[in-house]
Design a protein around this motif. Structure first.
Motif, PDB file in Angstrom:
ATOM      1  N   GLU A  37       0.831  -1.204   0.000  1.00 38.38           N
ATOM      2  CA  GLU A  37       0.000   0.000   0.000  1.00 38.38           C
ATOM      3  C   GLU A  37       0.867   1.255   0.000  1.00 38.38           C
ATOM      4  O   GLU A  37       2.004   1.250   0.479  1.00 38.38           O
ATOM      5  N   LEU A  38       0.301   2.348  -0.530  1.00 30.41           N
ATOM      6  CA  LEU A  38       1.040   3.605  -0.609  1.00 30.41           C
ATOM      7  C   LEU A  38       0.995   4.331   0.732  1.00 30.41           C
ATOM      8  O   LEU A  38      -0.039   4.339   1.415  1.00 30.41           O
ATOM      9  N   THR A  39       2.098   4.946   1.103  1.00 28.82           N
ATOM     10  CA  THR A  39       2.084   5.875   2.229  1.00 28.82           C
ATOM     11  C   THR A  39       1.433   7.169   1.758  1.00 28.82           C
ATOM     12  O   THR A  39       1.246   7.394   0.555  1.00 28.82           O
ATOM     13  N   GLU A  40       1.119   8.043   2.687  1.00 27.73           N
ATOM     14  CA  GLU A  40       0.527   9.327   2.318  1.00 27.73           C
ATOM     15  C   GLU A  40       1.484  10.143   1.450  1.00 27.73           C
ATOM     16  O   GLU A  40       1.055  10.818   0.511  1.00 27.73           O
ATOM     17  N   ASP A  41       2.777  10.072   1.755  1.00 22.50           N
ATOM     18  CA  ASP A  41       3.758  10.802   0.939  1.00 22.50           C
ATOM     19  C   ASP A  41       3.816  10.235  -0.478  1.00 22.50           C
ATOM     20  O   ASP A  41       3.900  10.993  -1.455  1.00 22.50           O
ATOM     21  N   GLN A  42       3.779   8.914  -0.593  1.00 23.55           N
ATOM     22  CA  GLN A  42       3.809   8.300  -1.923  1.00 23.55           C
ATOM     23  C   GLN A  42       2.547   8.638  -2.710  1.00 23.55           C
ATOM     24  O   GLN A  42       2.603   8.895  -3.924  1.00 23.55           O
ATOM     25  N   LEU A  43       1.407   8.640  -2.032  1.00 20.06           N
ATOM     26  CA  LEU A  43       0.160   8.988  -2.696  1.00 20.06           C
ATOM     27  C   LEU A  43       0.194  10.436  -3.174  1.00 20.06           C
ATOM     28  O   LEU A  43      -0.209  10.746  -4.308  1.00 20.06           O
ATOM     29  N   GLN A  44       0.690  11.333  -2.331  1.00 19.45           N
ATOM     30  CA  GLN A  44       0.767  12.741  -2.721  1.00 19.45           C
ATOM     31  C   GLN A  44       1.684  12.921  -3.931  1.00 19.45           C
ATOM     32  O   GLN A  44       1.369  13.677  -4.860  1.00 19.45           O
ATOM     33  N   GLN A  45       2.802  12.201  -3.944  1.00 19.19           N
ATOM     34  CA  GLN A  45       3.717  12.279  -5.075  1.00 19.19           C
ATOM     35  C   GLN A  45       3.047  11.779  -6.358  1.00 19.19           C
ATOM     36  O   GLN A  45       3.194  12.378  -7.429  1.00 19.19           O
ATOM     37  N   ALA A  46       2.294  10.679  -6.250  1.00 17.67           N
ATOM     38  CA  ALA A  46       1.600  10.136  -7.416  1.00 17.67           C
ATOM     39  C   ALA A  46       0.545  11.111  -7.926  1.00 17.67           C
ATOM     40  O   ALA A  46       0.362  11.263  -9.144  1.00 17.67           O
ATOM     41  N   MET A  47      -0.138  11.786  -7.009  1.00 16.24           N
ATOM     42  CA  MET A  47      -1.136  12.777  -7.413  1.00 16.24           C
ATOM     43  C   MET A  47      -0.476  13.971  -8.094  1.00 16.24           C
ATOM     44  O   MET A  47      -0.990  14.509  -9.082  1.00 16.24           O
ATOM     45  N   GLU A  48       0.673  14.387  -7.582  1.00 18.70           N
ATOM     46  CA  GLU A  48       1.403  15.499  -8.209  1.00 18.70           C
ATOM     47  C   GLU A  48       1.832  15.121  -9.625  1.00 18.70           C
ATOM     48  O   GLU A  48       1.737  15.934 -10.554  1.00 18.70           O
ATOM     49  N   GLU A  49       2.306  13.883  -9.789  1.00 23.81           N
ATOM     50  CA  GLU A  49       2.739  13.438 -11.112  1.00 23.81           C
ATOM     51  C   GLU A  49       1.574  13.390 -12.085  1.00 23.81           C
ATOM     52  O   GLU A  49       1.704  13.755 -13.258  1.00 23.81           O
ATOM     53  N   PHE A  50       0.420  12.951 -11.604  1.00 22.48           N
ATOM     54  CA  PHE A  50      -0.755  12.902 -12.475  1.00 22.48           C
ATOM     55  C   PHE A  50      -1.182  14.311 -12.871  1.00 22.48           C
ATOM     56  O   PHE A  50      -1.449  14.588 -14.044  1.00 22.48           O
ATOM     57  N   ALA A  51      -1.256  15.213 -11.901  1.00 21.83           N
ATOM     58  CA  ALA A  51      -1.692  16.586 -12.178  1.00 21.83           C
ATOM     59  C   ALA A  51      -0.719  17.318 -13.087  1.00 21.83           C
ATOM     60  O   ALA A  51      -1.112  18.198 -13.868  1.00 21.83           O
ATOM     61  N   ALA A  52       0.568  16.938 -13.004  1.00 22.41           N
ATOM     62  CA  ALA A  52       1.578  17.610 -13.827  1.00 22.41           C
ATOM     63  C   ALA A  52       1.333  17.402 -15.311  1.00 22.41           C
ATOM     64  O   ALA A  52       1.797  18.205 -16.141  1.00 22.41           O
ATOM     65  N   ARG A  53       0.599  16.359 -15.681  1.00 24.29           N
ATOM     66  CA  ARG A  53       0.268  16.143 -17.098  1.00 24.29           C
ATOM     67  C   ARG A  53      -0.562  17.294 -17.641  1.00 24.29           C
ATOM     68  O   ARG A  53      -0.554  17.545 -18.847  1.00 24.29           O
ATOM     69  N   GLU A  62      -4.071  22.420  -7.418  1.00 25.76           N
ATOM     70  CA  GLU A  62      -4.746  23.143  -8.503  1.00 25.76           C
ATOM     71  C   GLU A  62      -5.649  22.205  -9.302  1.00 25.76           C
ATOM     72  O   GLU A  62      -6.764  22.577  -9.687  1.00 25.76           O
ATOM     73  N   PHE A  63      -5.161  20.985  -9.531  1.00 22.25           N
ATOM     74  CA  PHE A  63      -5.951  20.013 -10.284  1.00 22.25           C
ATOM     75  C   PHE A  63      -7.219  19.648  -9.516  1.00 22.25           C
ATOM     76  O   PHE A  63      -8.315  19.584 -10.090  1.00 22.25           O
ATOM     77  N   THR A  64      -7.078  19.422  -8.206  1.00 18.16           N
ATOM     78  CA  THR A  64      -8.231  19.080  -7.383  1.00 18.16           C
ATOM     79  C   THR A  64      -9.266  20.195  -7.396  1.00 18.16           C
ATOM     80  O   THR A  64     -10.475  19.941  -7.477  1.00 18.16           O
ATOM     81  N   ALA A  65      -8.804  21.431  -7.334  1.00 20.88           N
ATOM     82  CA  ALA A  65      -9.719  22.572  -7.371  1.00 20.88           C
ATOM     83  C   ALA A  65     -10.425  22.659  -8.725  1.00 20.88           C
ATOM     84  O   ALA A  65     -11.632  22.937  -8.786  1.00 20.88           O
ATOM     85  N   ALA A  66      -9.677  22.392  -9.796  1.00 24.92           N
ATOM     86  CA  ALA A  66     -10.253  22.493 -11.138  1.00 24.92           C
ATOM     87  C   ALA A  66     -11.340  21.453 -11.365  1.00 24.92           C
ATOM     88  O   ALA A  66     -12.417  21.761 -11.885  1.00 24.92           O
ATOM     89  N   ILE A  67     -11.093  20.220 -10.959  1.00 29.19           N
ATOM     90  CA  ILE A  67     -12.112  19.186 -11.162  1.00 29.19           C
ATOM     91  C   ILE A  67     -13.267  19.372 -10.183  1.00 29.19           C
ATOM     92  O   ILE A  67     -14.398  18.976 -10.472  1.00 29.19           O
ATOM     93  N   GLY A  68     -12.967  19.989  -9.035  1.00 25.91           N
ATOM     94  CA  GLY A  68     -14.030  20.273  -8.082  1.00 25.91           C
ATOM     95  C   GLY A  68     -15.069  21.208  -8.667  1.00 25.91           C
ATOM     96  O   GLY A  68     -16.266  21.094  -8.376  1.00 25.91           O
ATOM     97  N   GLN A  69     -14.635  22.132  -9.521  1.00 23.30           N
ATOM     98  CA  GLN A  69     -15.566  23.041 -10.175  1.00 23.30           C
ATOM     99  C   GLN A  69     -16.477  22.307 -11.159  1.00 23.30           C
ATOM    100  O   GLN A  69     -17.531  22.817 -11.538  1.00 23.30           O
ATOM    101  N   GLU A 115     -11.861  13.045  -3.115  1.00 24.27           N
ATOM    102  CA  GLU A 115     -11.648  11.621  -2.832  1.00 24.27           C
ATOM    103  C   GLU A 115     -11.675  10.778  -4.110  1.00 24.27           C
ATOM    104  O   GLU A 115     -11.012   9.738  -4.198  1.00 24.27           O
ATOM    105  N   THR A 116     -12.427  11.218  -5.099  1.00 24.32           N
ATOM    106  CA  THR A 116     -12.496  10.481  -6.365  1.00 24.32           C
ATOM    107  C   THR A 116     -11.136  10.485  -7.053  1.00 24.32           C
ATOM    108  O   THR A 116     -10.682   9.452  -7.573  1.00 24.32           O
ATOM    109  N   PHE A 117     -10.488  11.627  -7.069  1.00 23.03           N
ATOM    110  CA  PHE A 117      -9.147  11.745  -7.645  1.00 23.03           C
ATOM    111  C   PHE A 117      -8.152  10.911  -6.848  1.00 23.03           C
ATOM    112  O   PHE A 117      -7.354  10.151  -7.415  1.00 23.03           O
ATOM    113  N   ARG A 118      -8.209  11.008  -5.511  1.00 23.14           N
ATOM    114  CA  ARG A 118      -7.280  10.269  -4.667  1.00 23.14           C
ATOM    115  C   ARG A 118      -7.438   8.756  -4.862  1.00 23.14           C
ATOM    116  O   ARG A 118      -6.453   8.026  -5.004  1.00 23.14           O
TER     117      ARG A 118
END
Length: 401
Positions: free
Chosen positions: A86-102, A109-116, A122-125
């Motif tokens: 399982e991913l640690t919180e730090d690993q999960l955050q890094q994976a989310m940053e890598e996804f948003a960087a696309r 910023e990505f979470t805020a954009a899809i929230g609109q 939680e769906t993104f996470r």
């Protein structure tokens, strides 16, 4: 026992796939729609995932497809927990940053954009967590098996990265995967994968395979490599005659298949994947494309001369196309790969044909050895992971409510 069971369920299995459907409409967003072992998937999760994929502009989104993906993710996360991957919180955050960087955004910023657009954080996470955890599970289990040798790279290069007129001679064994026999099927699949002779494989096909080819010892004959699914074709570039693939899941069927490579040949000079195709696409009345090819072949000597022999007053019948081979749809590409310049071929469906004008290498687009090694490695991992997930599905309790 296993043979009798496989023979008994084979035909029924292939006819009954897709029969399951949700039994009733959920009355609440948080009512379960599917049970997967000890967990549930709610209507809220399904609707959220559909909206998330819509925001990502993915095509072909369906409710059933979303539910299938969420079922797979439940199984993947459960396996990651079992293997302590399982991913640690730090690993999960890094994976989310890598996804948003696309999208050139931070995770915040990505979470805020899809929230609109109505997508919960939680769906993104959850989406990122499942994908990253499963990649780690697969890496731990199969990285050693998916290594690519120099000889395999040399073979792929010599065959034009396997996307030209290369033909393969294959045999197959199809094994239904049901919960009550999954362990026995997996044990038998492991034995089959170790087979090296055609005779051994043919005997196993006749005894166990649920495919109609079982009567021929699983033999499928020669076929263009480009006609095979893109997920499977690269496997054969790293195999020698007699080798057997890992168990591969079959789409929309609770079954796995193993293929034995019996021969490989290239009937024309290799066609690199990275080429531009220049061709004429000619639409005909349904069922007349092949006849038109036979009529025109003696008359047409250049691509431009095709206009002299086909009436197209409104410009809807003839289309002059120039496009990278990699962007050309699979069925059309399969026909073009078998043509020399100025040759014609009818497309599947017999309602259109193509005439190849030229192939032009894309400058600087050839794959390096490192690129090719990574591509072959990823394909091997993907195929091994597909069989792994099919096994998890077969052993799982899945109920659509």
């Amino acid at each position: 026992m296993l043979k009798k069971y496989l023979r008994g369920v084979g035909a029924a299995l292939l006819m009954s796939i897709g029969a399951l459907a949700p039994a009733a409409q959920a009355q609440s967003l948080f009512d379960p729609v599917v049970r997967v072992n000890e967990s549930v998937i709610t209507r809220f999760e399904v609707e959220q995932r559909q909206q998330f994929l819509t925001v990502l502009r993915q095509s072909g989104i369906t409710r059933d497809g979303v539910i299938d993906a969420l079922i797979d993710e439940r199984l993947q996360l459960a396996e990651a927990a079992r293997l302590k991957a399982e991913l640690t919180e730090d690993q999960l955050q890094q994976a989310m940053e890598e996804f948003a960087a696309r999208a050139n955004l931070s995770a915040e910023e990505f979470t805020a954009a899809i929230g609109q657009q109505g997508v919960a954080p939680e769906t993104f996470r959850d989406f990122v967590r499942a994908g990253a955890a499963w990649r780690e599970v697969v890496r731990r289990r199969y990285a050693g098996q998916a290594r690519v040798s120099d000889a395999e790279i040399d073979r792929a290069i010599a065959l034009g990265t396997g996307q030209g007129s290369v033909q393969v001679q294959l045999a197959e064994i199809v094994l239904p995967l049901m919960p009550e026999t999954a362990a026995l099927v997996r044990e038998e699949a492991d034995k089959i994968q170790q087979m090296k002779t055609n005779a051994e494989f043919s005997a196993a096909a006749r005894e166990y395979s649920a495919s109609p080819s079982a009567e021929q010892g699983g033999a499928l004959g020669w076929m263009p490599l480009s006609n095979l699914p893109e997920q499977i074709a690269p496997l054969f570039l790293s195999m020698a005659p007699g080798d057997v693939t890992p168990p591969l899941p079959l789409p929309n069927v609770n079954a796995i298949a193993l293929f034995q490579l019996r021969g490989l040949r290239d009937s024309r000079p290799g066609i690199l994947q990275n080429v531009d195709l220049d061709y004429m696409l000619v639409r005909t009345p349904q069922g007349q494309a092949a006849a038109e090819v036979a009529r025109l072949e003696p008359l047409v000597s250049t691509c431009d001369s095709i206009y002299s022999h086909i009436s197209d007053p409104d410009g809807t019948r003839i289309e002059h196309v120039t496009a990278p081979r990699s962007d050309t749809e699979t069925a059309r590409r399969g026909v073009i790969d078998g043509l020399d310049p100025l040759e014609m071929g009818a497309l599947p469906g017999n309602a259109a044909f193509v005439m190849l004008c030229a192939r032009t290498p894309i400058a600087g687009a050839d794959l390096s050895r490192d690129d090719l090694q990574q591509r072959l490695f990823r394909r091997k991992l993907e195929d091994l992971a597909g069989g792994y997930l099919a096994e998890l599905r077969a052993n799982a309790y899945i109920e659509r409510l």
